[in-house]
Design a protein around this motif. Structure first.
Motif, PDB file in Angstrom:
ATOM      1  N   UNK A 118      29.207   1.933  -9.735  1.00 21.27           N
ATOM      2  CA  UNK A 118      29.570   0.776  -8.928  1.00 21.27           C
ATOM      3  C   UNK A 118      28.446   0.524  -7.921  1.00 21.27           C
ATOM      4  N   UNK A 119      28.014  -0.723  -7.825  1.00 25.66           N
ATOM      5  CA  UNK A 119      26.947  -1.075  -6.893  1.00 25.66           C
ATOM      6  C   UNK A 119      27.529  -1.367  -5.511  1.00 25.66           C
ATOM      7  N   UNK A 120      26.803  -0.942  -4.470  1.00 24.55           N
ATOM      8  CA  UNK A 120      27.202  -1.171  -3.086  1.00 24.55           C
ATOM      9  C   UNK A 120      26.019  -1.793  -2.347  1.00 24.55           C
ATOM     10  N   UNK A 121      26.027  -3.108  -2.152  1.00 26.72           N
ATOM     11  CA  UNK A 121      24.915  -3.745  -1.447  1.00 26.72           C
ATOM     12  C   UNK A 121      24.879  -3.319   0.017  1.00 26.72           C
ATOM     13  N   UNK A 122      23.697  -3.013   0.519  1.00 23.14           N
ATOM     14  CA  UNK A 122      23.521  -2.637   1.919  1.00 23.14           C
ATOM     15  C   UNK A 122      23.077  -3.809   2.773  1.00 23.14           C
ATOM     16  N   UNK A 123      22.496  -4.808   2.147  1.00 27.07           N
ATOM     17  CA  UNK A 123      21.965  -5.959   2.878  1.00 27.07           C
ATOM     18  C   UNK A 123      22.856  -7.167   2.665  1.00 27.07           C
ATOM     19  N   UNK A 124      23.066  -7.960   3.709  1.00 27.69           N
ATOM     20  CA  UNK A 124      23.800  -9.207   3.525  1.00 27.69           C
ATOM     21  C   UNK A 124      22.892 -10.218   2.822  1.00 27.69           C
ATOM     22  N   UNK A 125      23.425 -11.371   2.470  1.00 24.81           N
ATOM     23  CA  UNK A 125      22.652 -12.357   1.706  1.00 24.81           C
ATOM     24  C   UNK A 125      21.390 -12.809   2.429  1.00 24.81           C
ATOM     25  N   UNK A 126      21.449 -12.978   3.745  1.00 18.37           N
ATOM     26  CA  UNK A 126      20.280 -13.412   4.510  1.00 18.37           C
ATOM     27  C   UNK A 126      19.171 -12.372   4.429  1.00 18.37           C
ATOM     28  N   UNK A 127      19.519 -11.097   4.639  1.00 15.11           N
ATOM     29  CA  UNK A 127      18.509 -10.048   4.573  1.00 15.11           C
ATOM     30  C   UNK A 127      17.994  -9.847   3.153  1.00 15.11           C
ATOM     31  N   UNK A 130      18.520  -2.396  -7.312  1.00 15.51           N
ATOM     32  CA  UNK A 130      19.953  -2.588  -7.088  1.00 15.51           C
ATOM     33  C   UNK A 130      20.433  -1.939  -5.808  1.00 15.51           C
ATOM     34  N   UNK A 131      19.610  -1.120  -5.173  1.00 13.96           N
ATOM     35  CA  UNK A 131      20.003  -0.493  -3.921  1.00 13.96           C
ATOM     36  C   UNK A 131      20.852   0.737  -4.127  1.00 13.96           C
ATOM     37  N   UNK A 132      22.062   0.742  -3.572  1.00 15.47           N
ATOM     38  CA  UNK A 132      22.932   1.911  -3.570  1.00 15.47           C
ATOM     39  C   UNK A 132      23.989   1.804  -4.666  1.00 15.47           C
ATOM     40  N   UNK A 133      24.179   2.909  -5.405  1.00 12.00           N
ATOM     41  CA  UNK A 133      25.207   2.954  -6.441  1.00 12.00           C
ATOM     42  C   UNK A 133      26.038   4.214  -6.278  1.00 12.00           C
ATOM     43  N   UNK A 134      27.315   4.123  -6.691  1.00 12.76           N
ATOM     44  CA  UNK A 134      28.232   5.262  -6.643  1.00 12.76           C
ATOM     45  C   UNK A 134      28.718   5.537  -8.063  1.00 12.76           C
ATOM     46  N   UNK A 135      28.792   6.821  -8.417  1.00 12.94           N
ATOM     47  CA  UNK A 135      29.323   7.217  -9.723  1.00 12.94           C
ATOM     48  C   UNK A 135      30.543   8.087  -9.492  1.00 12.94           C
ATOM     49  N   UNK A 136      31.692   7.679 -10.029  1.00 13.76           N
ATOM     50  CA  UNK A 136      32.943   8.394  -9.806  1.00 13.76           C
ATOM     51  C   UNK A 136      33.318   9.325 -10.955  1.00 13.76           C
ATOM     52  N   UNK A 137      32.405   9.526 -11.887  1.00 14.78           N
ATOM     53  CA  UNK A 137      32.682  10.358 -13.051  1.00 14.78           C
ATOM     54  C   UNK A 137      33.017   9.531 -14.283  1.00 14.78           C
ATOM     55  N   UNK A 138      33.263   8.239 -14.064  1.00 14.78           N
ATOM     56  CA  UNK A 138      33.617   7.347 -15.170  1.00 14.78           C
ATOM     57  C   UNK A 138      32.703   6.139 -15.260  1.00 14.78           C
ATOM     58  N   UNK A 139      32.373   5.566 -14.119  1.00 15.18           N
ATOM     59  CA  UNK A 139      31.539   4.363 -14.134  1.00 15.18           C
ATOM     60  C   UNK A 139      30.713   4.267 -12.856  1.00 15.18           C
ATOM     61  N   UNK A 166      14.052  -9.813   1.966  1.00 10.03           N
ATOM     62  CA  UNK A 166      13.488  -8.657   1.270  1.00 10.03           C
ATOM     63  C   UNK A 166      13.862  -8.805  -0.197  1.00 10.03           C
ATOM     64  N   UNK A 167      12.943  -9.225  -1.011  1.00  8.28           N
ATOM     65  CA  UNK A 167      13.259  -9.608  -2.388  1.00  8.28           C
ATOM     66  C   UNK A 167      13.719  -8.451  -3.264  1.00  8.28           C
ATOM     67  N   UNK A 168      13.331  -7.215  -2.951  1.00 13.18           N
ATOM     68  CA  UNK A 168      13.724  -6.074  -3.777  1.00 13.18           C
ATOM     69  C   UNK A 168      14.472  -5.063  -2.896  1.00 13.18           C
ATOM     70  N   UNK A 169      15.771  -4.855  -3.155  1.00 11.58           N
ATOM     71  CA  UNK A 169      16.552  -3.953  -2.301  1.00 11.58           C
ATOM     72  C   UNK A 169      16.388  -2.483  -2.675  1.00 11.58           C
ATOM     73  N   UNK A 170      15.150  -1.983  -2.649  1.00 13.42           N
ATOM     74  CA  UNK A 170      14.903  -0.578  -2.972  1.00 13.42           C
ATOM     75  C   UNK A 170      15.412   0.325  -1.847  1.00 13.42           C
TER      76      UNK A 170
END
Length: 71
Positions: free
Chosen positions: A40-49, A29-38, A53-57
């Motif tokens: 949220x995923x934050x994609x680093x790669x655009x759709x083309x990239x 899933x790449x990058x995630x943020x936790x605000x103390x409640x939930x 790269x099939x796995x966004x590690x």
């Protein structure tokens, strides 16, 4: 998905920003943020990239002295 929207992934790195939010570098899933409640995923790669790269590690994350996040 499991509780609080955290995907079932491996976590490689965790860091905290100036606001106290936790940032997680993960498998599949790449990058995630936790605000103390939930999570949220934050994609680093655009759709083309993402298609190239099939796995966004992300192996490591860190904030620099100017509060920029490096992944």
């Amino acid at each position: 998905l499991i509780d609080n929207n955290l995907p079932n992934v491996g976590i490689y790195s965790i860091t905290q920003d100036q606001n106290g939010y936790l940032w997680l570098a993960s498998t599949n899933t790449g990058l995630m943020q936790y605000d103390g409640y939930q999570f949220q995923q934050h994609p680093l790669l655009n759709n083309t990239l993402t298609n190239l790269k099939s796995v966004p590690d992300i192996d490591a994350i860190v904030f620099d002295q100017h509060n920029n996040l490096w992944a």
